[in-house]
Design a protein around this motif. Sequence first.
Motif, mmCIF file in Angstrom:
data_model
loop_
_atom_site.group_PDB
_atom_site.id
_atom_site.type_symbol
_atom_site.label_atom_id
_atom_site.label_comp_id
_atom_site.label_asym_id
_atom_site.label_seq_id
_atom_site.Cartn_x
_atom_site.Cartn_y
_atom_site.Cartn_z
ATOM 1 N N LEU A 137 -3.081 3.817 -5.952
ATOM 2 C CA LEU A 137 -2.779 3.864 -4.527
ATOM 3 C C LEU A 137 -2.323 2.517 -3.973
ATOM 4 O O LEU A 137 -2.077 2.404 -2.789
ATOM 5 C CB LEU A 137 -4.008 4.349 -3.751
ATOM 6 C CG LEU A 137 -4.484 5.748 -4.145
ATOM 7 C CD1 LEU A 137 -5.767 6.086 -3.399
ATOM 8 C CD2 LEU A 137 -3.407 6.770 -3.839
ATOM 9 N N ARG A 138 -2.244 1.493 -4.820
ATOM 10 C CA ARG A 138 -1.779 0.193 -4.380
ATOM 11 C C ARG A 138 -0.548 -0.194 -5.174
ATOM 12 O O ARG A 138 -0.387 0.213 -6.319
ATOM 13 C CB ARG A 138 -2.884 -0.844 -4.536
ATOM 14 C CG ARG A 138 -3.988 -0.676 -3.497
ATOM 15 C CD ARG A 138 -5.365 -0.966 -4.043
ATOM 16 N NE ARG A 138 -5.708 -0.108 -5.163
ATOM 17 C CZ ARG A 138 -6.199 1.126 -5.021
ATOM 18 N NH1 ARG A 138 -6.370 1.627 -3.820
ATOM 19 N NH2 ARG A 138 -6.486 1.856 -6.073
ATOM 20 N N CYS A 139 0.294 -0.986 -4.572
ATOM 21 C CA CYS A 139 1.565 -1.330 -5.194
ATOM 22 C C CYS A 139 1.655 -2.844 -5.368
ATOM 23 O O CYS A 139 1.590 -3.583 -4.392
ATOM 24 C CB CYS A 139 2.727 -0.862 -4.314
ATOM 25 S SG CYS A 139 2.633 0.887 -3.857
ATOM 26 N N ALA A 140 1.777 -3.284 -6.613
ATOM 27 C CA ALA A 140 1.957 -4.703 -6.892
ATOM 28 C C ALA A 140 3.399 -5.069 -6.587
ATOM 29 O O ALA A 140 4.326 -4.632 -7.262
ATOM 30 C CB ALA A 140 1.621 -5.003 -8.347
ATOM 31 N N PHE B 20 0.830 -1.188 0.000
ATOM 32 C CA PHE B 20 0.000 0.000 0.000
ATOM 33 C C PHE B 20 0.866 1.239 0.000
ATOM 34 O O PHE B 20 1.997 1.225 0.480
ATOM 35 C CB PHE B 20 -0.959 -0.044 1.196
ATOM 36 C CG PHE B 20 -1.805 -1.272 1.141
ATOM 37 C CD1 PHE B 20 -2.952 -1.309 0.388
ATOM 38 C CD2 PHE B 20 -1.392 -2.431 1.769
ATOM 39 C CE1 PHE B 20 -3.699 -2.465 0.279
ATOM 40 C CE2 PHE B 20 -2.124 -3.604 1.673
ATOM 41 C CZ PHE B 20 -3.283 -3.615 0.924
ATOM 42 N N ASP B 21 0.369 2.275 -0.589
ATOM 43 C CA ASP B 21 1.204 3.432 -0.903
ATOM 44 C C ASP B 21 1.807 4.092 0.336
ATOM 45 O O ASP B 21 1.480 3.754 1.471
ATOM 46 C CB ASP B 21 0.428 4.433 -1.754
ATOM 47 C CG ASP B 21 -0.561 5.280 -0.961
ATOM 48 O OD1 ASP B 21 -0.562 5.192 0.279
ATOM 49 O OD2 ASP B 21 -1.318 6.033 -1.570
ATOM 50 N N ASN B 22 2.712 5.012 0.119
ATOM 51 C CA ASN B 22 3.453 5.626 1.219
ATOM 52 C C ASN B 22 2.740 6.835 1.810
ATOM 53 O O ASN B 22 3.337 7.624 2.523
ATOM 54 C CB ASN B 22 4.856 6.028 0.746
ATOM 55 C CG ASN B 22 4.811 7.065 -0.367
ATOM 56 O OD1 ASN B 22 3.754 7.635 -0.665
ATOM 57 N ND2 ASN B 22 5.949 7.301 -0.997
ATOM 58 N N GLY B 23 1.452 6.974 1.501
ATOM 59 C CA GLY B 23 0.682 8.084 2.049
ATOM 60 C C GLY B 23 0.564 9.248 1.100
ATOM 61 O O GLY B 23 -0.191 10.180 1.355
ATOM 62 N N SER B 24 1.282 9.192 0.002
ATOM 63 C CA SER B 24 1.212 10.296 -0.968
ATOM 64 C C SER B 24 0.976 9.775 -2.370
ATOM 65 O O SER B 24 1.321 10.414 -3.355
ATOM 66 C CB SER B 24 2.516 11.111 -0.929
ATOM 67 O OG SER B 24 3.630 10.306 -1.277
#
Length: 362
Positions: free
Chosen positions: A128-131, A103-107
């Motif tokens: 906003l999601r990271c594979a 999950f993204d770093n808040g930005s």
Amino acid sequence: MKIFDLLKMLWHGVGLLLVLSLAGCSGSGSSGFDLGFGPVGEAPAEDGSDGTTGPAVGVTGSTGAVGPAGPTGDPGETPGMSIISGVAVKGPLNGARVWAFGFDNGSGSCTFNGIVVGAPVEGENGPLRCALGMAPTGAGGSYSLDISPAYSGPVFLEVLGGNYIDEATGNPRGGPARFSLTAVLPSAPQAGETEVAGIQFFTSLAAARIVRAARQGVVPTADVVRDINTQVARRFGLDTIDILRVLPVDFANPRADASDDRKIFAIVLAGFAQLARDLDGLDPVDLIQAIVRDGEDGIFDGLEDGDRGRPVTPQGTQQAIAAETVSERLASAIERMQASERNLTGVKVRPAILEAIRRGGN
């Protein structure tokens, strides 16, 4: 204030937040968990062909790990990758694909400590999601995938496709295609370390409850994820079994040196195959998905979460799931699988487990 804005604000105070709340969970008439990773119940297709290949993330190596990048974003390799391994079970799923999402770093970025940990996955609320990586399942449903050690937040695991042997009949069946089996790991392993994560009914139920909690504003920290996994285990009398880390054996072909907990877990999971057979031959995977939809609100009452008047029905049927399905009927199905000639585990399910299931535990 929108949930998205609230989560971004909280990021600065509590670290990485699981932004599952940004995407909807399955609702009435839905056949899966819509977490914003792609079409409901499908891994985002890289070529639009079959929905099971997942997003195009520049996978590398035999495990399909996402190649981490340096501060400039150039693809590269980082020594001491983090490893997630386990088994995917509805009987053991062979030839399936396990995806790991961070999950993204808040930005809205997949960059952590100057390192790109994965490819952003477009959802209804943006990338906003990271594979983080993908790996196929092999014999016995086993998988092992590498992710960047720069990522340290919760990891959402999703398995689609493959095939398995139905424990109740011994016949081959296709794995989850219309929806996914899921699990949430409280935090990613550190560099060079391995975290174990099984993926099956109980972790799918816990994942659905984590999603629901996030949608209601609960920040899914590692402690929250652990607590919900524990609550699900206790509901079914599995107090001594870590549903995420105890890996069930193959019910009909168990390892001789496997622990009793692994064998007992396999019998309990096999009970869902018998339960599906008892319910006019329902597809076991569709039955599991319906039970998860029923229980994601913490109550098994045969009704859809958020719509107290709509009965839960498995995909493609009009057959309602009665409230007692996950109590007395499931316990009886487990006992029949325990007595089945296909059961080669050589152990018996503890009476306390069957008693807890019969009580319902709502």
